[in-house]
Design a protein around this motif. Structure first.
Motif, PDB file in Angstrom:
ATOM      1  N   MET A  66       0.810  -1.484   0.177  1.00 33.30           N
ATOM      2  CA  MET A  66       0.017   0.300  -0.140  1.00 33.30           C
ATOM      3  C   MET A  66       1.423   1.260  -0.049  1.00 33.30           C
ATOM      4  SD  MET A  66      -2.709  -0.752   2.770  1.00 33.30           S
ATOM      5  CE  MET A  66      -4.033  -2.411   2.405  1.00 33.30           C
ATOM      6  N   SER A  67       2.250   1.076   0.027  1.00 32.74           N
ATOM      7  CA  SER A  67       3.089   2.268   0.284  1.00 32.74           C
ATOM      8  C   SER A  67       3.103   2.897  -1.007  1.00 32.74           C
ATOM      9  CB  SER A  67       4.503   1.586   0.554  1.00 32.74           C
ATOM     10  OG  SER A  67       5.318   2.285  -0.245  1.00 32.74           O
ATOM     11  N   ARG A  68       2.940   4.232  -0.445  1.00 28.33           N
ATOM     12  CA  ARG A  68       2.960   5.922  -1.859  1.00 28.33           C
ATOM     13  C   ARG A  68       4.137   5.619  -2.776  1.00 28.33           C
ATOM     14  NH1 ARG A  68      -2.345   8.421  -2.137  1.00 28.33           N
ATOM     15  NH2 ARG A  68      -3.236   7.956  -0.156  1.00 28.33           N
ATOM     16  N   ASP A  69       4.834   4.889  -2.473  1.00 29.91           N
ATOM     17  CA  ASP A  69       6.578   4.732  -2.916  1.00 29.91           C
ATOM     18  C   ASP A  69       6.576   4.382  -4.600  1.00 29.91           C
ATOM     19  OD1 ASP A  69       7.573   6.019  -1.021  1.00 29.91           O
ATOM     20  OD2 ASP A  69       8.589   4.167  -0.051  1.00 29.91           O
ATOM     21  N   ASN A  70       5.017   3.235  -4.783  1.00 32.31           N
ATOM     22  CA  ASN A  70       4.611   3.010  -6.563  1.00 32.31           C
ATOM     23  C   ASN A  70       4.537   3.951  -7.124  1.00 32.31           C
ATOM     24  OD1 ASN A  70       5.900   0.379  -4.867  1.00 32.31           O
ATOM     25  ND2 ASN A  70       3.882  -0.131  -4.286  1.00 32.31           N
ATOM     26  N   ASP A  71       4.063   4.946  -6.063  1.00 31.28           N
ATOM     27  CA  ASP A  71       3.423   5.822  -7.289  1.00 31.28           C
ATOM     28  C   ASP A  71       4.489   6.992  -8.146  1.00 31.28           C
ATOM     29  OD1 ASP A  71       0.863   5.082  -6.614  1.00 31.28           O
ATOM     30  OD2 ASP A  71       0.248   7.068  -5.735  1.00 31.28           O
ATOM     31  N   ASP A  72       5.369   6.866  -6.520  1.00 34.78           N
ATOM     32  CA  ASP A  72       6.801   7.805  -7.413  1.00 34.78           C
ATOM     33  C   ASP A  72       7.511   7.010  -8.248  1.00 34.78           C
ATOM     34  OD1 ASP A  72       5.415  10.027  -5.253  1.00 34.78           O
ATOM     35  OD2 ASP A  72       7.492   9.066  -3.836  1.00 34.78           O
ATOM     36  N   GLU A  73       7.191   5.829  -8.323  1.00 35.72           N
ATOM     37  CA  GLU A  73       7.999   5.005  -9.030  1.00 35.72           C
ATOM     38  C   GLU A  73       7.570   5.210 -10.277  1.00 35.72           C
ATOM     39  OE1 GLU A  73       8.581   0.894  -7.460  1.00 35.72           O
ATOM     40  OE2 GLU A  73      10.181   1.630  -6.241  1.00 35.72           O
ATOM     41  N   GLU A  74       5.873   4.915 -10.684  1.00 34.98           N
ATOM     42  CA  GLU A  74       5.187   4.983 -12.081  1.00 34.98           C
ATOM     43  C   GLU A  74       5.526   6.297 -11.884  1.00 34.98           C
ATOM     44  OE1 GLU A  74       2.560   2.797 -14.551  1.00 34.98           O
ATOM     45  OE2 GLU A  74       3.278   2.289 -12.619  1.00 34.98           O
ATOM     46  N   ASP A  75       6.064   7.216 -11.728  1.00 34.71           N
ATOM     47  CA  ASP A  75       5.961   8.757 -12.152  1.00 34.71           C
ATOM     48  C   ASP A  75       7.386   8.693 -12.930  1.00 34.71           C
ATOM     49  OD1 ASP A  75       3.444   9.604 -11.312  1.00 34.71           O
ATOM     50  OD2 ASP A  75       4.536  10.127  -9.551  1.00 34.71           O
ATOM     51  N   GLU A  76       8.775   8.507 -11.852  1.00 39.52           N
ATOM     52  CA  GLU A  76       9.623   7.688 -12.215  1.00 39.52           C
ATOM     53  C   GLU A  76       9.617   7.793 -14.300  1.00 39.52           C
ATOM     54  OE1 GLU A  76      12.161   6.892  -9.699  1.00 39.52           O
ATOM     55  OE2 GLU A  76      11.844   8.251  -8.151  1.00 39.52           O
ATOM     56  N   LYS A  77       8.939   6.222 -13.605  1.00 40.94           N
ATOM     57  CA  LYS A  77       8.462   5.568 -15.195  1.00 40.94           C
ATOM     58  C   LYS A  77       8.461   5.870 -16.343  1.00 40.94           C
ATOM     59  CE  LYS A  77       8.439   1.639 -13.180  1.00 40.94           C
ATOM     60  NZ  LYS A  77       8.324   0.123 -13.685  1.00 40.94           N
ATOM     61  N   SER A  78       7.385   6.906 -16.471  1.00 45.25           N
ATOM     62  CA  SER A  78       6.734   7.916 -17.406  1.00 45.25           C
ATOM     63  C   SER A  78       6.927   9.021 -17.535  1.00 45.25           C
ATOM     64  CB  SER A  78       4.973   8.310 -16.088  1.00 45.25           C
ATOM     65  OG  SER A  78       4.734   8.832 -17.576  1.00 45.25           O
ATOM     66  N   ASN A  79       8.442   9.750 -16.228  1.00 42.26           N
ATOM     67  CA  ASN A  79       9.199  10.647 -17.264  1.00 42.26           C
ATOM     68  C   ASN A  79      10.310  10.520 -17.730  1.00 42.26           C
ATOM     69  OD1 ASN A  79       7.113  12.532 -15.350  1.00 42.26           O
ATOM     70  ND2 ASN A  79       8.606  12.923 -14.121  1.00 42.26           N
ATOM     71  N   GLU A  80      11.236   8.930 -17.769  1.00 49.14           N
ATOM     72  CA  GLU A  80      11.586   8.455 -18.643  1.00 49.14           C
ATOM     73  C   GLU A  80      11.873   8.505 -20.040  1.00 49.14           C
ATOM     74  OE1 GLU A  80      13.421   5.707 -16.150  1.00 49.14           O
ATOM     75  OE2 GLU A  80      14.743   6.815 -14.493  1.00 49.14           O
ATOM     76  N   ASP A  81      10.169   7.496 -19.649  1.00 50.59           N
ATOM     77  CA  ASP A  81       9.277   7.666 -21.462  1.00 50.59           C
ATOM     78  C   ASP A  81       9.479   8.842 -21.852  1.00 50.59           C
ATOM     79  OD1 ASP A  81       9.803   4.924 -20.434  1.00 50.59           O
ATOM     80  OD2 ASP A  81       8.162   4.686 -20.023  1.00 50.59           O
ATOM     81  N   GLU A  82       8.866   9.816 -21.739  1.00 53.66           N
ATOM     82  CA  GLU A  82       8.178  11.024 -22.338  1.00 53.66           C
ATOM     83  C   GLU A  82      10.284  12.017 -23.010  1.00 53.66           C
ATOM     84  OE1 GLU A  82       5.995  13.416 -20.028  1.00 53.66           O
ATOM     85  OE2 GLU A  82       4.451  11.570 -20.346  1.00 53.66           O
ATOM     86  N   ALA A  83      11.144  11.406 -22.023  1.00 51.45           N
ATOM     87  CA  ALA A  83      12.211  12.164 -22.159  1.00 51.45           C
ATOM     88  C   ALA A  83      12.677  11.667 -23.411  1.00 51.45           C
ATOM     89  CB  ALA A  83      13.231  12.286 -21.017  1.00 51.45           C
ATOM     90  N   ASP A  84      12.345   9.803 -22.823  1.00 52.30           N
ATOM     91  CA  ASP A  84      12.776   9.253 -24.428  1.00 52.30           C
ATOM     92  C   ASP A  84      12.372   9.603 -25.478  1.00 52.30           C
ATOM     93  OD1 ASP A  84      15.167   8.294 -22.444  1.00 52.30           O
ATOM     94  OD2 ASP A  84      14.278   6.603 -22.499  1.00 52.30           O
ATOM     95  N   LEU A  85      11.225   9.502 -25.276  1.00 45.79           N
ATOM     96  CA  LEU A  85      10.828  10.258 -26.376  1.00 45.79           C
ATOM     97  C   LEU A  85      10.535  10.949 -27.366  1.00 45.79           C
ATOM     98  CD1 LEU A  85       8.310   9.408 -28.622  1.00 45.79           C
ATOM     99  CD2 LEU A  85       6.665  10.338 -26.882  1.00 45.79           C
TER     100      LEU A  85
END
Length: 720
Positions: free
Chosen positions: A527-546
């Motif tokens: 239930m930790s909200r750290d998973n949200d941060d990991e999801e946001d980091e992945k999204s930012n990395e994908d957008e930067a690569d795109l």
């Protein structure tokens, strides 16, 4: 077909006796002038005036008649539209009318200062007295005309066709002109003006409606749709539908009959020259040239890099030599030595040396050291850092804390700078590797880059859809098209909500046994909200690569168009293709009968008035005397005249419309004038050549003695 203007100046004006009248058909569209007794008018031109300005001098000139394309070379005709002296079919702009009369008399060969011939000029039915008085004043005062006669153009056309045996003495003239249409009954050869009917619809409205429809249908060819060309298309292709509703259904079904009734107007078109495919020798030559250019760029970059390395090595040797000299200088002479070298302190020289060494390593592509040793200058600067606190005074403790803060800040700044340098070196290394791959196989490299772009864009779009609309596989879509709160959550948030719901449901069943097992406590980690941060980091990395891949594709592929930022739909790249013959074709289908239909249904263009068939019924009902058989005699002789009565199918449609409003069995005969456009002038010419014509004129002496009021009682008799 439209009429061809005749504006050549006549040379035989002096050969006509002063008793020979001049006949003028002053129509809303064309001005016709000639001599009485002749079969054709001498001069015909458009009844309009333009006042363009000269492109160089700004001088304004007056142009009467048709637009001359040659004027565009010297005059700006775009800001001065054509102006008419008519409002409907009544003359009200007599300044413009004077220009037109000047031009007409000049083309006839007359001296404009004095016209010694009687004038017969046409006017509309029930012309206002004010317009007739101003016209008489213009002709008498400006041109010195000895006498004037006014007659209705439709009446002259009817009388001329009566002499030809086309119509009878009792009948109905339906005159559809440029701006208006009239229905005038004739009893014993004389018009019954009290029973006439008028509608403000004519050929102008048909042409304007056709021009609007074609401009909306072909906006890219709007410059070709000039008024004159649309007028030609109208006269050449338009027709009156026997039944408008049935004709529309034919084109709605798209049957073969509709194709047969469709016409095509081909605009001027020149095919583009065919591009020849380059030969193998040409391709090899271009590839060799491209390779030479690339080799030249690489050599220039290598030469620049070598020059930079040599420059940095010279700077390093000079700074090291300077430090060696500084060690040999006595302490008292150090400031003087530094002033000569241009440095402020020994620390500045050492700092510049460190920067030069770092730049040299960067230029050579070597790995920059991540940790730098603290030199003696740094130790001297922060001398209290390693001293124990128990041997320091309170002031020294305060200074030690200050030095600790400055040292940590400096080291953090250096580490961040070192990290940026390493990242930049890594990027340069990757770019160099990618450039080598591209030069090795450009097609393969471009294909891989596009595949990577598609993969990243699909990931980003899917994540955006999940974030915006949620996962719709659970069937939680509402009927209004919106989404609930659960559908707006991402995957991690939905998993957390599921776990919370499951735990709450299990606890509500009975005894609370949560925590007995060690596995139960793993729920908090999930239930930790750290998973949200990991999801946001992945999204930012994908957008930067795109963004990086998209930028690279823009550089090497001119045909690449990135996806739209507003949504998941892609922006379709424009597909350029050579223009063909079909792109310069204007198809006339339903427009052929839809535009002339305004003569029978003016409400199609927003005019709430009667059509031609209804006008005939209104005029017959308004007849002053109800003699037995008069209405039948009138319906037996219905004459169509005017320029707008030349459409194919006009007589049949008019007869069908009148038959619907007349009693069953009424004999109806609809005929067309021998020449609907020129019969008015010809009838006036025949009338003016008769011996009784001088008795119908209004002389200049009567004008000066009796004044304009006498024109109110002026009545023209058409039966000689």
């Amino acid at each position: 077909m439209p009429f061809i203007s005749k504006i050549e100046r006549q040379t035989d004006y002096s050969q006509f006796d002063s008793t020979v009248p001049i006949v003028i058909d002053n129509g809303g569209s064309y001005f016709r002038i000639g001599w009485a007794g002749e079969d054709e008018p001498r001069v015909i031109f458009r009844n309009i005036v333009q006042r363009p300005r000269h492109k160089t001098t700004g001088e304004t000139v007056t142009v009467v008649g048709d637009h001359n394309p040659a004027l565009l070379r010297y005059f700006d005709c775009t800001r001065s539209g054509p102006r008419s002296a008519f409002d409907g079919n009544v003359v009200y702009q007599f300044e413009i009318m004077e220009y037109i009369l000047d031009f007409g008399f000049d083309r006839l060969g007359a001296d404009q200062s004095q016209i010694d011939h009687p004038v017969l000029i046409t006017e509309c039915a029930c012309n206002p007295i004010q317009s007739r008085c101003r016209m008489a004043e213009l002709l008498f005062e400006s041109y010195g005309v000895p006498s004037i006669a006014f007659g209705v153009d439709a009446a002259f056309s009817y009388k001329y066709n009566q002499q030809l045996g086309i119509c009878n003495s009792d009948g109905l003239a339906i005159c559809s002109g440029f701006m208006t249409s009239h229905a005038i009954p004739f009893i014993n050869g004389e018009p019954a003006y009290e029973a006439c009917c008028r509608t403000n619809v004519g050929g102008y409205h048909v042409t304007d409606y056709l021009k609007q429809l074609l401009s909306l249908k072909y906006p890219h060819h709007i410059s070709k749709l000039t008024w004159e060309k649309v007028e030609d298309l109208k006269m050449e292709h338009c027709y009156i539908a026997p039944d408008y509703t049935s004709e529309v259904r034919i084109f709605q079904k798209g049957a073969k009959e509709a194709e047969e009734k469709t016409r095509c107007w081909q605009l001027p078109w020149t095919p583009a020259p065919a591009e020849e495919q380059p030969s193998e020798e040409e391709l090899a030559r271009k590839a060799a040239l491209k390779e030479r250019q690339g080799q030249r760029l690489r050599e220039m970059a290598e030469a620049k890099r070598s020059s930079r390395i040599n420059e940095l090595e010279n700077d390093i040797r000079g700074l090291e030599f300077l430090l060696k000299q500084l060690k040999q200088v006595e302490e008292n002479n150090v400031p003087a030595f530094l002033r000569e070298t241009g440095y402020a302190s020994k620390q500045e020289i050492e700092s510049n040396l460190a920067k030069a060494i770092q730049s040299l390593r960067k230029a050579k592509g070597e790995q920059v050291e991540t940790e730098e040793k603290m030199d003696a200058s740094m130790a001297d600067k922060y001398n209290l850092v390693n001293v124990p606190d128990d041997v320091l005074t309170p002031e020294q403790l305060k200074e030690k804390r200050k030095q600790l803060f400055l040292k940590s800040t400096t080291e953090a700044r250096q580490r961040a700078k070192q990290k940026r340098i390493e990242e930049e070196l890594e990027r340069e290394k990757q770019m160099k590797m990618e450039e080598e791959k591209r030069l090795e196989n450009p097609e393969r490299y471009l294909e891989d880059l596009r595949a990577k772009y598609r993969e990243l864009s699909e990931k980003v779009e899917q994540r955006k859809r999940l974030k915006t609309n949620g996962n719709n596989t659970n069937g939680n879509q509402n009927g209004s098209g919106g989404v609930g709160r659960g559908e707006r959550l991402n995957a991690a948030q939905r998993e957390r909500m599921r776990l919370l719901t499951t735990a709450a449901f299990d606890r509500g069943k009975g005894e609370d046994t949560f925590g007995i097992k060690d596995e139960d406590w793993q729920l908090y980690k999930l239930m930790s909200r750290d998973n949200d941060d990991e999801e946001d980091e992945k999204s930012n990395e994908d957008e930067a690569d795109l963004a990086r891949v998209s930028s690279r594709l823009r550089e090497i592929d001119p045909t690449f168009f990135p996806k739209s930022e507003s949504g998941s739909s892609t922006a379709e790249p424009p597909r350029f293709r050579p223009l063909t013959k079909e792109d310069f074709q204007l198809i006339l289908g339903v427009e052929r009968f839809r535009c002339p239909e305004v003569l029978f249904q003016p409400n199609l263009i927003g005019i709430d008035q009667s059509g031609l068939d209804e006008m005939a019924g209104v005029s017959i009902r308004r007849l002053p005397c109800k003699n037995q058989g008069l209405e039948e005699r009138i319906t037996k002789s219905i004459l169509m005249t005017g320029g707008s009565c030349q459409y194919p199918g006009m007589a049949g449609r008019l007869e069908a419309g009148i038959r619907m409003i007349r009693p069953c069995g009424t004999p109806i005969t609809v005929v067309r004038a021998s020449d609907p456009s020129l019969d008015a002038w010809r009838g006036a010419s025949v009338y003016a050549a008769a011996m009784q014509f001088p008795n119908q004129t209004f002389s200049r002496t009567d004008y000066y003695e009796k004044g304009e009021d006498w024109l109110r009682r002026y009545q023209f008799n058409y039966t000689l």
